[in-house]
Design an enzyme around this catalytic site. Structure first.
Site, mmCIF file in Angstrom:
data_model
loop_
_atom_site.group_PDB
_atom_site.id
_atom_site.type_symbol
_atom_site.label_atom_id
_atom_site.label_comp_id
_atom_site.label_asym_id
_atom_site.label_seq_id
_atom_site.Cartn_x
_atom_site.Cartn_y
_atom_site.Cartn_z
ATOM 1 N N HIS A 1 7.977 -44.044 -7.541
ATOM 2 C CA HIS A 1 8.258 -43.038 -8.556
ATOM 3 C C HIS A 1 7.307 -43.263 -9.727
ATOM 4 C CE1 HIS A 1 11.795 -41.252 -6.768
ATOM 5 N NE2 HIS A 1 12.404 -42.435 -6.653
ATOM 6 N N CYS B 1 4.985 -39.287 -9.132
ATOM 7 C CA CYS B 1 5.059 -38.167 -10.076
ATOM 8 C C CYS B 1 4.355 -38.541 -11.370
ATOM 9 C CB CYS B 1 6.514 -37.792 -10.368
ATOM 10 S SG CYS B 1 7.351 -36.988 -8.988
#
Length: 281
Positions: free
Chosen positions: A128, A170
């Protein structure tokens, strides 16, 4: 003649009093250069015993306190990257579910190794993320705190050699709805400490990065596909342009979540490479 021209060099920064700095980082006299032409290569040398290491950090499961979901499909990415870079001759090491401190220790250890016999270094970071940060299983760390370990002044055996970072994470929460469109020499050279890095981000700044739970992320799928097809003939930035095209054209999100269906993605390649990078001599 110096590429700087006949005048002195100054910075495009301002002094604290608001006036432009003049020659703050360089003398105002012209730089002396040797007029004797020297041989020069625009291609990174692979004339080393090893092409180098490939370090894969694959974070799938996160502490509940982080609020981060499990990254299903990332093991497919890690497996594909391992196969692709091993095929190119890299010595691949995979580190699963690393905390921030563990990630730091892995990269610090690599940065302290002697890479004199290696032509390059590759890092595949799967986790992430948000703009400028990358997540360990227990929290986030600024990406530059990891990558800066390999600057020319901190990892001297990799100075002048390519350090390649492929980052699947991300970089924000924006969504891209898309739009319809028509179809080695002996002499010593002084180089910037930030030179010879390539950062291949899976998405543009500020945007989500998409991952299929069964087949892996769009970016790593495309990267591995393009390296498999063109890794032995094309220069790296040409390969990455084809990765960009594949992600942009071949993928579109399918989601039952409101606002998340039919979205697109474009990778972002940031290059400080000073030569062309081929994976074969």
């Amino acid at each position: 003649m110096s590429a700087n021209g006949a005048g002195g060099d100054c910075t495009d920064a301002k002094k604290s009093d608001g006036q432009q700095s003049q020659g703050s980082l360089s003398a105002l006299t012209p730089m002396e250069v040797d007029a004797q032409p020297k041989s020069h290569s625009f291609r990174y040398s692979l004339d080393y015993p090893s092409i180098g290491q490939c370090i894969i950090i694959n974070n799938k499961n996160f502490d509940r306190a982080t609020g981060m979901n499990q990254r299903n499909g990332t093991d497919v990415d890690a497996g594909n990257a391992m196969k692709v870079f091993a095929k190119l001759g890299y010595k691949v090491k995979v580190y699963n579910d690393q905390t921030v401190e563990q990630m730091k220790q892995v990269l610090i250890a690599v940065s302290k190794e002697d890479h004199s016999c290696s032509a390059s270094l590759v890092f595949v970071l799967l986790s992430h993320g948000d703009e400028g940060v990358f997540f360990g299983t227990d929290g986030s760390v600024e990406l530059k705190n990891l990558t800066s370990l390999f600057r020319g002044d901190r990892c001297k055996s990799m100075a002048g050699k390519p350090k390649l970072f492929f980052i699947q994470a991300c970089r924000g929460t924006d969504l891209d709805a898309g739009i319809e469109a028509d179809s080695g020499t002996d002499r010593t050279t002084k180089i910037p400490v930030e030179a010879d890095f390539l950062y291949a981000f899976s998405t543009a700044p500020g945007y989500y990065s998409w991952r299929n739970t069964m087949t892996g992320s769009w970016f790593i799928q495309s990267l591995c596909d393009m390296i498999n097809k063109y890794g032995k003939e094309l220069e790296l930035l040409h390969i990455m342009t084809r990765v960009n095209h594949k992600v942009a054209v071949d993928f579109e999100s399918i989601s039952n979540s409101p606002g998340f269906d039919a979205k697109k993605q474009i990778p972002c390649i940031v290059s400080m490479l000073t030569k062309e990078m081929y994976f074969t001599p």
